[in-house]
Design a protein around this motif. Structure first.
Motif, PDB file in Angstrom:
ATOM      1  N   TYR A 166     -14.242   1.579 -20.394  1.00 21.71           N
ATOM      2  CA  TYR A 166     -13.054   2.838 -20.132  1.00 21.71           C
ATOM      3  C   TYR A 166     -12.865   2.787 -18.610  1.00 21.71           C
ATOM      4  O   TYR A 166     -13.689   3.017 -17.734  1.00 21.71           O
ATOM      5  CB  TYR A 166     -13.486   4.412 -20.426  1.00 21.71           C
ATOM      6  N   GLY A 167     -11.463   2.693 -18.474  1.00 21.01           N
ATOM      7  CA  GLY A 167     -10.943   2.793 -17.068  1.00 21.01           C
ATOM      8  C   GLY A 167     -10.479   4.211 -16.729  1.00 21.01           C
ATOM      9  O   GLY A 167     -10.632   5.020 -17.746  1.00 21.01           O
ATOM     10  N   ASP A 168     -10.260   4.429 -15.617  1.00 24.38           N
ATOM     11  CA  ASP A 168      -9.720   5.920 -15.119  1.00 24.38           C
ATOM     12  C   ASP A 168      -8.284   6.137 -15.999  1.00 24.38           C
ATOM     13  O   ASP A 168      -8.055   7.356 -16.207  1.00 24.38           O
ATOM     14  CB  ASP A 168      -9.416   6.040 -13.718  1.00 24.38           C
ATOM     15  N   PRO A 226      -5.777   4.783 -19.464  1.00 22.64           N
ATOM     16  CA  PRO A 226      -6.058   4.000 -20.462  1.00 22.64           C
ATOM     17  C   PRO A 226      -5.647   2.576 -20.193  1.00 22.64           C
ATOM     18  O   PRO A 226      -6.132   1.506 -20.774  1.00 22.64           O
ATOM     19  CB  PRO A 226      -5.272   4.582 -21.676  1.00 22.64           C
ATOM     20  N   LYS A 227      -4.696   2.380 -19.345  1.00 22.93           N
ATOM     21  CA  LYS A 227      -4.056   0.906 -18.825  1.00 22.93           C
ATOM     22  C   LYS A 227      -5.181   0.199 -18.266  1.00 22.93           C
ATOM     23  O   LYS A 227      -4.996  -0.834 -18.531  1.00 22.93           O
ATOM     24  CB  LYS A 227      -3.009   1.298 -18.093  1.00 22.93           C
ATOM     25  N   ASN A 228      -6.053   0.862 -17.770  1.00 22.57           N
ATOM     26  CA  ASN A 228      -7.387   0.087 -17.069  1.00 22.57           C
ATOM     27  C   ASN A 228      -8.478  -0.309 -17.766  1.00 22.57           C
ATOM     28  O   ASN A 228      -9.621  -0.621 -17.269  1.00 22.57           O
ATOM     29  CB  ASN A 228      -7.648   0.684 -15.813  1.00 22.57           C
ATOM     30  N   ASP A 229      -8.568   0.165 -19.205  1.00 24.00           N
ATOM     31  CA  ASP A 229      -9.472   0.001 -20.016  1.00 24.00           C
ATOM     32  C   ASP A 229      -9.607  -1.529 -20.118  1.00 24.00           C
ATOM     33  O   ASP A 229      -8.505  -2.769 -20.055  1.00 24.00           O
ATOM     34  CB  ASP A 229      -9.196   0.332 -21.478  1.00 24.00           C
ATOM     35  N   SER A 230     -10.916  -2.163 -20.247  1.00 25.82           N
ATOM     36  CA  SER A 230     -11.094  -3.430 -20.354  1.00 25.82           C
ATOM     37  C   SER A 230     -11.920  -3.854 -21.423  1.00 25.82           C
ATOM     38  O   SER A 230     -12.834  -3.045 -21.896  1.00 25.82           O
ATOM     39  CB  SER A 230     -11.866  -3.942 -19.026  1.00 25.82           C
ATOM     40  N   TRP A 231     -11.718  -5.181 -22.215  1.00 27.13           N
ATOM     41  CA  TRP A 231     -12.652  -5.713 -22.959  1.00 27.13           C
ATOM     42  C   TRP A 231     -13.579  -6.784 -22.309  1.00 27.13           C
ATOM     43  O   TRP A 231     -12.783  -7.860 -21.881  1.00 27.13           O
ATOM     44  CB  TRP A 231     -11.802  -6.198 -24.300  1.00 27.13           C
ATOM     45  N   PHE A 232     -14.711  -7.117 -22.902  1.00 25.52           N
ATOM     46  CA  PHE A 232     -15.442  -8.160 -22.357  1.00 25.52           C
ATOM     47  C   PHE A 232     -16.077  -8.794 -23.458  1.00 25.52           C
ATOM     48  O   PHE A 232     -16.810  -8.442 -24.218  1.00 25.52           O
ATOM     49  CB  PHE A 232     -16.630  -7.706 -21.318  1.00 25.52           C
ATOM     50  N   TYR A 233     -15.797 -10.236 -23.688  1.00 24.26           N
ATOM     51  CA  TYR A 233     -16.471 -10.924 -24.860  1.00 24.26           C
ATOM     52  C   TYR A 233     -17.564 -11.966 -24.216  1.00 24.26           C
ATOM     53  O   TYR A 233     -17.207 -12.462 -23.050  1.00 24.26           O
ATOM     54  CB  TYR A 233     -15.230 -11.694 -25.286  1.00 24.26           C
ATOM     55  N   LYS A 234     -18.467 -12.035 -25.034  1.00 17.96           N
ATOM     56  CA  LYS A 234     -19.351 -13.189 -24.615  1.00 17.96           C
ATOM     57  C   LYS A 234     -20.073 -13.923 -25.899  1.00 17.96           C
ATOM     58  O   LYS A 234     -19.935 -13.286 -27.044  1.00 17.96           O
ATOM     59  CB  LYS A 234     -20.420 -12.472 -24.018  1.00 17.96           C
ATOM     60  N   ALA A 235     -20.467 -15.048 -25.587  1.00 18.82           N
ATOM     61  CA  ALA A 235     -20.969 -15.938 -26.803  1.00 18.82           C
ATOM     62  C   ALA A 235     -21.957 -16.783 -26.156  1.00 18.82           C
ATOM     63  O   ALA A 235     -21.780 -17.391 -25.199  1.00 18.82           O
ATOM     64  CB  ALA A 235     -19.925 -16.585 -27.449  1.00 18.82           C
ATOM     65  N   ASN A 236     -23.128 -16.962 -26.888  1.00 18.52           N
ATOM     66  CA  ASN A 236     -24.230 -17.815 -26.528  1.00 18.52           C
ATOM     67  C   ASN A 236     -24.580 -18.538 -27.596  1.00 18.52           C
ATOM     68  O   ASN A 236     -24.541 -18.314 -28.728  1.00 18.52           O
ATOM     69  CB  ASN A 236     -25.790 -16.863 -26.026  1.00 18.52           C
TER      70      ASN A 236
END
Length: 79
Positions: free
Chosen positions: A54-56, A58-68
């Motif tokens: 969550y950002g300050d 809603p425009k600054n919210d971020s998604w982080f994806y990862k795979a191993n």
């Protein structure tokens, strides 16, 4: 002179430490909540995940994806 250098070093480390935040890493959890281990995926196993920050606003919210992917015995590759 040495005393000033030590005081300056402590001050810089104190200011730098204020910017540390717990955020997800490319390899998974930060270790602040879970205890890191030396375990790795088995050969031909994979896992995927995502985190939402969550950002300050809603425009600054971020998604982080990862795979191993387990590539060799006791080795894994992650993106």
């Amino acid at each position: 002179m040495m005393k000033k250098l030590i005081i300056l070093s402590i001050l810089c480390l104190g200011l730098w430490g204020q910017n540390i935040q717990a955020v997800p890493t490319i390899h998974g959890a930060t270790g602040l909540i879970t205890v890191p281990t030396a375990e790795s995926l088995q050969y031909k196993q994979f896992n995927m995940g995502f985190d939402y920050i969550y950002g300050d606003v809603p425009k600054n919210d971020s998604w982080f994806y990862k795979a191993n992917l387990g590539t060799f015995k006791s080795w894994e590759v992650g993106i």
